[in-house]
Design an enzyme around this catalytic site. Structure first.
Site, PDB file in Angstrom:
ATOM      1  N   GLY A 104       6.548  -6.543  -1.110  1.00 45.77           N
ATOM      2  CA  GLY A 104       5.827  -6.464   0.297  1.00 45.77           C
ATOM      3  C   GLY A 104       6.601  -6.815   1.217  1.00 45.77           C
ATOM      4  N   ARG A 157      10.599  10.411   3.546  1.00 41.15           N
ATOM      5  CA  ARG A 157       9.988   9.947   2.233  1.00 41.15           C
ATOM      6  C   ARG A 157       8.125   9.075   3.256  1.00 41.15           C
ATOM      7  NH1 ARG A 157      11.823   6.710  -2.756  1.00 41.15           N
ATOM      8  NH2 ARG A 157      10.062   7.152  -4.062  1.00 41.15           N
ATOM      9  N   GLU A 176      12.110  -3.347  10.945  1.00 38.79           N
ATOM     10  CA  GLU A 176      11.199  -2.337   9.653  1.00 38.79           C
ATOM     11  C   GLU A 176      10.499  -1.231  11.097  1.00 38.79           C
ATOM     12  OE1 GLU A 176      10.353  -3.729   6.304  1.00 38.79           O
ATOM     13  OE2 GLU A 176      10.918  -2.289   5.269  1.00 38.79           O
ATOM     14  N   LYS A 232      -2.582  -7.907  -8.422  1.00 38.29           N
ATOM     15  CA  LYS A 232      -3.784  -8.244  -6.761  1.00 38.29           C
ATOM     16  C   LYS A 232      -2.821  -7.494  -5.650  1.00 38.29           C
ATOM     17  CE  LYS A 232      -3.532  -9.333  -2.734  1.00 38.29           C
ATOM     18  NZ  LYS A 232      -3.734  -7.727  -1.775  1.00 38.29           N
ATOM     19  N   PRO A 233      -3.446  -5.705  -5.883  1.00 36.48           N
ATOM     20  CA  PRO A 233      -3.101  -4.533  -4.954  1.00 36.48           C
ATOM     21  C   PRO A 233      -2.785  -4.685  -3.457  1.00 36.48           C
ATOM     22  CG  PRO A 233      -5.528  -3.657  -5.933  1.00 36.48           C
ATOM     23  CD  PRO A 233      -4.663  -5.364  -6.979  1.00 36.48           C
ATOM     24  N   ALA A 234      -2.415  -3.106  -3.092  1.00 36.14           N
ATOM     25  CA  ALA A 234      -3.210  -3.663  -1.284  1.00 36.14           C
ATOM     26  C   ALA A 234      -4.217  -3.049  -0.894  1.00 36.14           C
ATOM     27  CB  ALA A 234      -2.470  -2.973  -0.463  1.00 36.14           C
ATOM     28  N   CYS A 292      10.215   0.708   2.477  1.00 34.31           N
ATOM     29  CA  CYS A 292      11.189  -0.294   2.292  1.00 34.31           C
ATOM     30  C   CYS A 292      12.739   0.637   2.344  1.00 34.31           C
ATOM     31  CB  CYS A 292      11.116  -1.470   1.584  1.00 34.31           C
ATOM     32  SG  CYS A 292      11.377  -0.305  -0.448  1.00 34.31           S
ATOM     33  N   GLU A 308      11.132  -8.016  -3.883  1.00 31.96           N
ATOM     34  CA  GLU A 308      11.166  -6.976  -3.666  1.00 31.96           C
ATOM     35  C   GLU A 308      10.581  -7.155  -2.418  1.00 31.96           C
ATOM     36  OE1 GLU A 308      13.777  -4.854  -4.270  1.00 31.96           O
ATOM     37  OE2 GLU A 308      13.315  -4.743  -6.540  1.00 31.96           O
ATOM     38  N   LEU A 309      11.561  -6.976  -1.300  1.00 33.59           N
ATOM     39  CA  LEU A 309      10.966  -6.772   0.152  1.00 33.59           C
ATOM     40  C   LEU A 309      11.249  -5.888   0.990  1.00 33.59           C
ATOM     41  CD1 LEU A 309      11.803 -11.034   0.036  1.00 33.59           C
ATOM     42  CD2 LEU A 309       9.641  -9.855  -0.462  1.00 33.59           C
ATOM     43  N   TRP A 357       0.435  -1.033   0.481  1.00 33.85           N
ATOM     44  CA  TRP A 357      -0.139   0.120  -0.371  1.00 33.85           C
ATOM     45  C   TRP A 357       0.662   1.241   0.497  1.00 33.85           C
ATOM     46  CZ3 TRP A 357       1.411   2.671   4.245  1.00 33.85           C
ATOM     47  CH2 TRP A 357       2.487   2.011   5.470  1.00 33.85           C
ATOM     48  N   ASN A 358       2.432   1.025   0.665  1.00 35.59           N
ATOM     49  CA  ASN A 358       3.234   2.527   0.466  1.00 35.59           C
ATOM     50  C   ASN A 358       3.205   3.407  -0.530  1.00 35.59           C
ATOM     51  OD1 ASN A 358       4.798   0.516  -0.425  1.00 35.59           O
ATOM     52  ND2 ASN A 358       6.199   1.267   1.312  1.00 35.59           N
ATOM     53  N   SER A 382      15.807   5.846  -5.719  1.00 35.01           N
ATOM     54  CA  SER A 382      15.014   5.480  -6.294  1.00 35.01           C
ATOM     55  C   SER A 382      14.975   5.622  -7.833  1.00 35.01           C
ATOM     56  CB  SER A 382      13.227   5.132  -5.289  1.00 35.01           C
ATOM     57  OG  SER A 382      13.946   4.475  -4.677  1.00 35.01           O
TER      58      SER A 382
HETATM   59  P1  NAP Z   1       2.475  -7.305   2.791  1.00 32.98           P
HETATM   60  O1  NAP Z   1       1.442  -7.205   4.587  1.00 32.98           O
HETATM   61  O2  NAP Z   1       3.543  -8.223   3.114  1.00 32.98           O
HETATM   62  O3  NAP Z   1       1.934  -6.830   1.907  1.00 32.98           O
HETATM   63  C1  NAP Z   1       1.904  -7.233   1.073  1.00 32.98           C
HETATM   64  C2  NAP Z   1       1.074  -7.610   0.057  1.00 32.98           C
HETATM   65  O4  NAP Z   1       0.912  -8.724  -0.213  1.00 32.98           O
HETATM   66  C3  NAP Z   1      -0.001  -6.902  -0.225  1.00 32.98           C
HETATM   67  O5  NAP Z   1      -1.187  -6.537  -1.717  1.00 32.98           O
HETATM   68  C4  NAP Z   1      -0.920  -8.250   1.139  1.00 32.98           C
HETATM   69  O6  NAP Z   1      -2.129  -7.967   0.657  1.00 32.98           O
HETATM   70  C5  NAP Z   1      -0.648  -9.604  -0.178  1.00 32.98           C
HETATM   71  N1  NAP Z   1      -0.661 -10.309   1.015  1.00 32.98           N
HETATM   72  C6  NAP Z   1      -0.203 -10.355   2.422  1.00 32.98           C
HETATM   73  N2  NAP Z   1      -0.361 -11.840   2.596  1.00 32.98           N
HETATM   74  C7  NAP Z   1      -0.674 -12.512   1.526  1.00 32.98           C
HETATM   75  C8  NAP Z   1      -0.511 -14.328   1.548  1.00 32.98           C
HETATM   76  N3  NAP Z   1      -0.459 -14.767   2.716  1.00 32.98           N
HETATM   77  N4  NAP Z   1      -0.772 -14.534   0.595  1.00 32.98           N
HETATM   78  C9  NAP Z   1      -0.772 -13.698  -0.635  1.00 32.98           C
HETATM   79  N5  NAP Z   1      -0.335 -12.148  -0.658  1.00 32.98           N
HETATM   80  C10 NAP Z   1      -0.609 -12.028   0.865  1.00 32.98           C
HETATM   81  O7  NAP Z   1       3.212  -5.831   2.959  1.00 32.98           O
HETATM   82  P2  NAP Z   1       2.115  -4.124   3.462  1.00 32.98           P
HETATM   83  O8  NAP Z   1       2.728  -4.367   4.758  1.00 32.98           O
HETATM   84  O9  NAP Z   1       1.272  -4.524   2.194  1.00 32.98           O
HETATM   85  O10 NAP Z   1       4.017  -3.208   3.097  1.00 32.98           O
HETATM   86  C11 NAP Z   1       4.808  -3.228   4.070  1.00 32.98           C
HETATM   87  C12 NAP Z   1       6.072  -4.237   3.438  1.00 32.98           C
HETATM   88  O11 NAP Z   1       6.580  -3.484   1.507  1.00 32.98           O
HETATM   89  C13 NAP Z   1       7.354  -3.773   4.001  1.00 32.98           C
HETATM   90  O12 NAP Z   1       8.416  -4.752   4.478  1.00 32.98           O
HETATM   91  C14 NAP Z   1       8.121  -2.593   2.738  1.00 32.98           C
HETATM   92  O13 NAP Z   1       9.427  -2.592   3.661  1.00 32.98           O
HETATM   93  C15 NAP Z   1       8.262  -3.406   1.530  1.00 32.98           C
HETATM   94  N6  NAP Z   1       7.751  -2.670   1.022  1.00 32.98           N
HETATM   95  C16 NAP Z   1       8.834  -3.270  -0.487  1.00 32.98           C
HETATM   96  C17 NAP Z   1       8.989  -2.932  -1.205  1.00 32.98           C
HETATM   97  C18 NAP Z   1      10.538  -3.018  -1.835  1.00 32.98           C
HETATM   98  O14 NAP Z   1      10.734  -2.595  -3.577  1.00 32.98           O
HETATM   99  N7  NAP Z   1      11.795  -3.483  -1.390  1.00 32.98           N
HETATM  100  C19 NAP Z   1       8.699  -1.371  -1.776  1.00 32.98           C
HETATM  101  C20 NAP Z   1       7.557  -1.169  -0.824  1.00 32.98           C
HETATM  102  C21 NAP Z   1       7.201  -1.623  -0.091  1.00 32.98           C
HETATM  103  P3  NAP Z   1      -3.144  -7.314   2.095  1.00 32.98           P
HETATM  104  O15 NAP Z   1      -3.197  -5.266   1.197  1.00 32.98           O
HETATM  105  O16 NAP Z   1      -4.902  -7.424   1.706  1.00 32.98           O
HETATM  106  O17 NAP Z   1      -3.035  -7.743   3.163  1.00 32.98           O
HETATM  107 MG    MG Z   2      -1.125  -6.306   4.997  1.00 36.29          MG
END
Ligand code: NAP
Ligand code: MG
Length: 490
Positions: A236, A286, A389, A182-184, A292, A258-259, A158-159, A449
């Site tokens: 994510g 930011r 984080e 599938k978006p957030a 991330c 990309e974690l 979502w970020n 970025s």
């Molecule tokens: P997240 O909880 O991992 O969610 C990311 C996506 O995965 C969402 O669309 C989420 O759906 C989905 N998801 C959750 N559980 C799942 C499952 N069991 N199976 C399949 N999909 C699933 O992460 P977030 O809290 O939204 O975002 C923050 C994280 O993203 C941080 O760790 C950040 O560092 C990372 N991030 C990394 C980058 C990069 O480029 N390295 C860039 C931006 C963010 P829901 O929305 O319904 O939960």
């Molecule tokens: Mg989530």
């Protein structure tokens, strides 16, 4: 606090499958909340496993003809979508601010940044190359060609609701792959608006299919086990990335991840402190710290630590916190109550272990999920925030003496996305660039970025790169054809 009523454009709230907008099979919807006002701004289709199945079948059926389109055809769609996105900057920024909180100025910046991936990959589409050589015995020519990997599963956080989508979708379109996306759940509206723009730009039916849902695992697991999808590209958390990697193993799917990150931000005593403080604000603040790439651990060399900390605290204290839709706001709310609770708990933990608060450390206003920009000093290595984080506007500062010591501390983490270093000594910068265990290094800058850069991390921060020249390779397979030469060699 002033509350703005953002004027939102007409919103797409249905699923987008096979070129058509449709209700979820359950006809259910879920609400999307504005984190600054706690108002529900829209209800979005709550996709089910049946919807997921329809979407992946549409992507599978479209792959053959889409994969055979000309590079120029795909490039022109991306270029047109790029132009449309820019022409709707205000609308897209308003949607983003309303659904996830970032200030309008930052949201407009993300529109420009996100759109640029489409322009970049419109250019890359026409530059997919190959190779040719000769077998070592000289009897065969080796012709190396590239083909789209096939239908892709895309999952985003979502970020950065626009840029995380365009960075994957633009690449897949350029390469000739179809997609299920599938978006957030917390910020789906920007992605749906993006799908509408691609439709308008002439993207054929079935190439991009979008399923929003409140039950992510039920939708995504259908795609992962479908046998139709050939690749997964996920941005994510590391936790969810590992789940998807395990699922990808079952069908041996190509995987790009990309974690999370835990970025060190290192200031040496010869650094230009003006630039270092500017860099810290950029790298920390930011997206309210919800990135991330956010500076998660600030290490400042003894001798300049006190001055750096004081100046950073002054700057952080002066930032205007509020509803991102109000002009002049510099720091919006965090994404939700969980995000806010986590930040407060991490600050409390650090203080319990001996950290001192220079500024912030509290929730400044309600009802939104706001947190006051915070600077902590004397943060010990065993504080929870040094190992996780923060995802919020909190800058923890630790003092170091020697270069070896700070490199060891910086690398003492399972993550390896980005590191920042501030010094005026080129040799020192080169040493840090070489020794930091990360995929990206910012030298005297807090921003890494860019669409032209290969974005990504090592260790548990991920697999593969997005953007740059290598970005498209993640969506291409190599094929090698052996062709006998007319005259065998002796
Ligand atoms: P997240 O909880 O991992 O969610 C990311 C996506 O995965 C969402 O669309 C989420 O759906 C989905 N998801 C959750 N559980 C799942 C499952 N069991 N199976 C399949 N999909 C699933 O992460 P977030 O809290 O939204 O975002 C923050 C994280 O993203 C941080 O760790 C950040 O560092 C990372 N991030 C990394 C980058 C990069 O480029 N390295 C860039 C931006 C963010 P829901 O929305 O319904 O939960
Ligand atoms: Mg989530």
């Amino acid at each position: 606090m002033s509350i703005a009523t953002p004027v939102l454009p007409e919103l797409q709230t249905d699923l987008f499958i096979d070129g058509k907008w449709t209700l979820a099979s359950s006809e259910k919807q879920f609400g999307v909340e504005n984190p600054a006002t706690l108002e529900t701004i829209a209800y979005v289709a709550d996709g089910t496993p049946e919807d997921a199945q329809r979407a992946i079948e549409a992507a599978g059926a479209a792959q053959e003809s889409w994969g055979r389109t000309s590079p120029r055809f795909r490039a022109d769609i991306l270029r047109k979508a790029y132009e449309i996105i820019l022409s709707r900057t205000d609308d897209l920024a308003a949607i983003m601010t309303a659904e996830m909180g970032k200030p309008l100025a930052e949201a407009k910046g993300e529109v420009a940044y996100g759109a640029e991936f489409f322009r970049w990959f419109s250019e890359e589409a026409a530059r997919i190359d190959g190779d040719s050589t000769t077998t070592v015995d000289g009897n065969n020519r080796i012709l190396v060609t590239k083909e789209p990997v096939g239908p892709c599963v895309l999952v985003t956080p979502w970020n950065f609701p626009l840029a995380m989508g365009t960075r994957k979708i633009g690449t897949a379109i350029a390469a000739g792959c179809t997609m299920v996306f599938k978006p957030a759940e917390l910020a789906p509206l920007t992605s749906l608006a993006l799908a509408a723009i691609l439709h308008e730009a002439g993207l054929p039916a079935g190439v991009l299919n979008v399923v929003t849902t409140s039950n992510p695992s039920s939708v995504v697991s259908v795609w992962m086990s479908s046998g139709i999808a050939r690749k997964v590209s996920f941005t994510g958390s590391t936790e969810v990335g590992k789940i998807l990697l395990r699922q990808a193993a079952e069908n041996v799917m190509r995987s790009s991840m990309e974690l999370g990150g835990n970025a060190p931000f290192i200031v040496l005593k010869d650094a230009d402190l003006d630039r270092a403080v500017d860099g810290a604000i950029a790298a920390k603040m930011r997206n309210m710290g919800e990135a991330c790439t956010a500076a998660n651990r600030l290490y400042v060399q003894r001798g300049v630590a006190e001055e750096f900390s004081r100046r950073l605290a002054e700057r952080m204290d002066a930032l205007r916190v509020g509803d991102g839709a109000v002009p002049g706001t510099e720091v919006g709310p965090l994404i939700d109550q969980d995000g806010l609770d986590k930040v407060q708990q991490l600050v409390d933990d650090a203080v319990t272990r001996g950290a001192k608060v220079l500024t912030g450390g509290f929730r400044p206003q309600e009802p939104g999920y706001f947190y006051k920009p915070t600077v902590l000093v004397d943060v010990p290595a065993d504080a929870e925030m040094s190992r996780t984080e923060i995802f919020g506007p909190v800058a923890p500062i630790t003092v170091f003496d020697a270069e070896d010591e700070v490199i060891r501390m910086a690398n003492d983490t399972a993550w390896g996305l980005v590191g920042y270093v501030f010094t005026q000594d080129l040799d020192v910068a080169a040493r840090f660039s070489a020794e930091l265990e990360v995929g990206m290094v910012g030298v005297n800058t807090g921003v890494v970025s860019n669409p032209a850069a290969p974005f990504g991390g090592i260790k548990q921060s991920g697999i593969g790169r997005e953007g740059g020249r290598v970005g498209i390779e993640e969506f291409l397979e190599y094929k090698y054809t052996a062709i006998p030469t007319t005259a065998p060699k002796h």
